[in-house]
Design a protein around this motif. Structure first.
Motif, PDB file in Angstrom:
ATOM      1  N   ASN A   1     110.294  63.192  62.441  1.00 45.15           N
ATOM      2  CA  ASN A   1     110.811  61.791  61.423  1.00 45.15           C
ATOM      3  C   ASN A   1     111.872  61.393  61.604  1.00 45.15           C
ATOM      4  O   ASN A   1     111.952  60.028  60.849  1.00 45.15           O
ATOM      5  N   GLN A   2     113.166  61.113  62.868  1.00 46.89           N
ATOM      6  CA  GLN A   2     113.312  60.409  62.865  1.00 46.89           C
ATOM      7  C   GLN A   2     113.023  59.292  63.634  1.00 46.89           C
ATOM      8  O   GLN A   2     113.692  58.280  64.210  1.00 46.89           O
ATOM      9  N   CYS A   3     111.729  59.412  64.676  1.00 42.97           N
ATOM     10  CA  CYS A   3     111.400  58.321  65.371  1.00 42.97           C
ATOM     11  C   CYS A   3     110.793  57.071  64.711  1.00 42.97           C
ATOM     12  O   CYS A   3     110.202  57.121  63.655  1.00 42.97           O
ATOM     13  N   TYR A   4     111.049  56.666  65.585  1.00 44.15           N
ATOM     14  CA  TYR A   4     110.428  55.259  64.424  1.00 44.15           C
ATOM     15  C   TYR A   4     108.831  54.702  65.470  1.00 44.15           C
ATOM     16  O   TYR A   4     108.367  55.300  66.547  1.00 44.15           O
ATOM     17  N   GLY A   5     108.188  54.566  64.257  1.00 47.60           N
ATOM     18  CA  GLY A   5     106.960  53.600  64.647  1.00 47.60           C
ATOM     19  C   GLY A   5     105.579  54.572  63.895  1.00 47.60           C
ATOM     20  O   GLY A   5     104.893  55.112  64.017  1.00 47.60           O
ATOM     21  N   VAL A   6     105.812  56.507  63.116  1.00 44.82           N
ATOM     22  CA  VAL A   6     105.830  57.648  63.217  1.00 44.82           C
ATOM     23  C   VAL A   6     105.706  57.225  61.999  1.00 44.82           C
ATOM     24  O   VAL A   6     106.615  57.380  60.417  1.00 44.82           O
ATOM     25  N   VAL A   7     104.430  57.068  61.168  1.00 40.51           N
ATOM     26  CA  VAL A   7     104.109  57.012  60.039  1.00 40.51           C
ATOM     27  C   VAL A   7     103.261  58.471  58.542  1.00 40.51           C
ATOM     28  O   VAL A   7     104.370  58.258  57.867  1.00 40.51           O
ATOM     29  N   GLY A   8     103.502  59.221  59.425  1.00 39.10           N
ATOM     30  CA  GLY A   8     102.775  60.977  59.437  1.00 39.10           C
ATOM     31  C   GLY A   8     102.118  61.420  60.013  1.00 39.10           C
ATOM     32  O   GLY A   8     101.833  61.723  61.769  1.00 39.10           O
TER      33      GLY A   8
ATOM     34  N   TYR B   1     100.389  50.207  62.852  1.00 43.09           N
ATOM     35  CA  TYR B   1      99.605  49.585  63.990  1.00 43.09           C
ATOM     36  C   TYR B   1     101.012  48.959  64.114  1.00 43.09           C
ATOM     37  O   TYR B   1     102.195  48.097  63.827  1.00 43.09           O
ATOM     38  N   GLY B   2     100.882  47.978  65.509  1.00 43.19           N
ATOM     39  CA  GLY B   2     101.801  47.013  65.928  1.00 43.19           C
ATOM     40  C   GLY B   2     102.744  47.507  66.658  1.00 43.19           C
ATOM     41  O   GLY B   2     103.110  46.531  67.942  1.00 43.19           O
ATOM     42  N   VAL B   3     102.961  48.439  66.565  1.00 44.08           N
ATOM     43  CA  VAL B   3     104.228  49.434  67.745  1.00 44.08           C
ATOM     44  C   VAL B   3     103.798  49.585  69.564  1.00 44.08           C
ATOM     45  O   VAL B   3     102.499  49.357  68.811  1.00 44.08           O
ATOM     46  N   ARG B   4     104.432  49.796  69.939  1.00 43.07           N
ATOM     47  CA  ARG B   4     104.206  50.414  71.362  1.00 43.07           C
ATOM     48  C   ARG B   4     103.991  51.482  71.371  1.00 43.07           C
ATOM     49  O   ARG B   4     104.522  51.878  71.526  1.00 43.07           O
ATOM     50  N   ILE B   5     102.521  52.087  71.494  1.00 37.25           N
ATOM     51  CA  ILE B   5     102.194  53.238  71.023  1.00 37.25           C
ATOM     52  C   ILE B   5     103.238  54.351  72.706  1.00 37.25           C
ATOM     53  O   ILE B   5     103.442  55.315  71.928  1.00 37.25           O
ATOM     54  N   ARG B   6     102.811  53.913  73.325  1.00 36.80           N
ATOM     55  CA  ARG B   6     103.315  54.589  74.773  1.00 36.80           C
ATOM     56  C   ARG B   6     105.364  54.762  74.332  1.00 36.80           C
ATOM     57  O   ARG B   6     105.744  55.540  74.651  1.00 36.80           O
ATOM     58  N   ALA B   7     105.838  53.676  73.714  1.00 35.55           N
ATOM     59  CA  ALA B   7     106.881  54.359  73.749  1.00 35.55           C
ATOM     60  C   ALA B   7     107.516  55.227  72.705  1.00 35.55           C
ATOM     61  O   ALA B   7     108.275  55.511  72.496  1.00 35.55           O
ATOM     62  N   VAL B   8     106.392  54.752  71.042  1.00 37.10           N
ATOM     63  CA  VAL B   8     106.679  55.479  70.085  1.00 37.10           C
ATOM     64  C   VAL B   8     106.683  57.370  70.480  1.00 37.10           C
ATOM     65  O   VAL B   8     107.492  58.021  71.019  1.00 37.10           O
ATOM     66  N   ALA B   9     105.729  57.135  71.678  1.00 36.62           N
ATOM     67  CA  ALA B   9     105.288  59.229  71.974  1.00 36.62           C
ATOM     68  C   ALA B   9     106.362  59.468  72.961  1.00 36.62           C
ATOM     69  O   ALA B   9     106.283  60.110  72.844  1.00 36.62           O
ATOM     70  N   GLU B  10     106.891  58.589  73.656  1.00 37.43           N
ATOM     71  CA  GLU B  10     108.129  58.860  74.541  1.00 37.43           C
ATOM     72  C   GLU B  10     109.488  59.062  73.900  1.00 37.43           C
ATOM     73  O   GLU B  10     110.090  60.332  74.327  1.00 37.43           O
ATOM     74  N   SER B  11     109.438  58.288  72.564  1.00 35.74           N
ATOM     75  CA  SER B  11     110.395  58.718  72.012  1.00 35.74           C
ATOM     76  C   SER B  11     110.509  59.985  71.404  1.00 35.74           C
ATOM     77  O   SER B  11     111.070  60.708  71.106  1.00 35.74           O
ATOM     78  N   ILE B  12     109.515  60.348  71.117  1.00 34.58           N
ATOM     79  CA  ILE B  12     109.269  62.048  70.389  1.00 34.58           C
ATOM     80  C   ILE B  12     109.464  62.983  71.585  1.00 34.58           C
ATOM     81  O   ILE B  12     109.860  63.571  70.634  1.00 34.58           O
ATOM     82  N   GLN B  13     108.657  63.365  72.530  1.00 29.54           N
ATOM     83  CA  GLN B  13     109.042  63.757  73.743  1.00 29.54           C
ATOM     84  C   GLN B  13     110.317  63.743  74.060  1.00 29.54           C
ATOM     85  O   GLN B  13     111.137  64.731  74.095  1.00 29.54           O
ATOM     86  N   HIS B  14     111.696  62.707  73.512  1.00 30.83           N
ATOM     87  CA  HIS B  14     112.629  63.209  73.928  1.00 30.83           C
ATOM     88  C   HIS B  14     113.495  63.510  73.081  1.00 30.83           C
ATOM     89  O   HIS B  14     114.526  64.192  73.079  1.00 30.83           O
TER      90      HIS B  14
ATOM     91  N   MET C   1      97.988  50.992  58.861  1.00 32.35           N
ATOM     92  CA  MET C   1      99.113  49.739  59.156  1.00 32.35           C
ATOM     93  C   MET C   1     100.527  50.089  57.851  1.00 32.35           C
ATOM     94  O   MET C   1      99.797  50.964  56.927  1.00 32.35           O
ATOM     95  N   SER C   2     101.506  48.934  57.888  1.00 30.70           N
ATOM     96  CA  SER C   2     102.171  49.211  57.496  1.00 30.70           C
ATOM     97  C   SER C   2     102.139  48.178  55.870  1.00 30.70           C
ATOM     98  O   SER C   2     101.492  47.935  56.146  1.00 30.70           O
TER      99      SER C   2
END
Length: 124
Positions: A32-39, A80-93, A119-120
């Motif tokens: 829930n703290q990660c940017y770009g996660v809608v749900g 939609y529109g965020v860098r998916i890889r960056a969001v996924a790596e943020s979630i992992q870390h 879409m937001s």
């Protein structure tokens, strides 16, 4: 892996059991703290449609504990529109950091499965 699995640690005063449900709660709060996660998404996509669950849902997180090592699978829907890889790596870390910090147990892997894009509300 069942929901009743636990990780056992021997403390100075006795045994400590940590359930997968506890790990799931910690991981959910971190996500829930990660940017770009809608749900969160349902991990059982029988019909191939990513159903959006509430942001605090634990149904999109699967935890396995084997030999004191934790593996976490996360099923998310990202904006939609965020860098998916960056969001996924943020979630992992973020998940790895918070779980290891809270439990003092190693997290072997945090596997992120992006089940869909949304879409937001600002873009609609």
């Amino acid at each position: 892996m069942s929901e009743n699995e636990t990780a056992q640690q021997e403390g100075t005063l006795g045994m400590i059991d940590i359930s997968t449900t506890a790990v799931t709660t910690i991981a959910g709060q971190a996500i829930n703290q990660c940017y770009g996660v809608v749900g969160m998404a349902n991990k059982n996509l029988a019909n191939g449609i990513a159903n959006l669950l509430s942001r605090d849902s634990k149904r999109g997180i699967a935890v396995a504990i084997e030999d004191g090592v934790i593996t976490i699978d996360v099923y998310v829907i990202v904006e939609y529109g965020v860098r998916i890889r960056a969001v996924a790596e943020s979630i992992q870390h973020t998940v790895k950091f918070h779980v290891e910090k809270a439990l003092n147990m190693p997290v072997n892997a945090v596997n992120v499965y992006v089940q869909g894009l949304r879409m937001s509300k600002e873009n609609n």
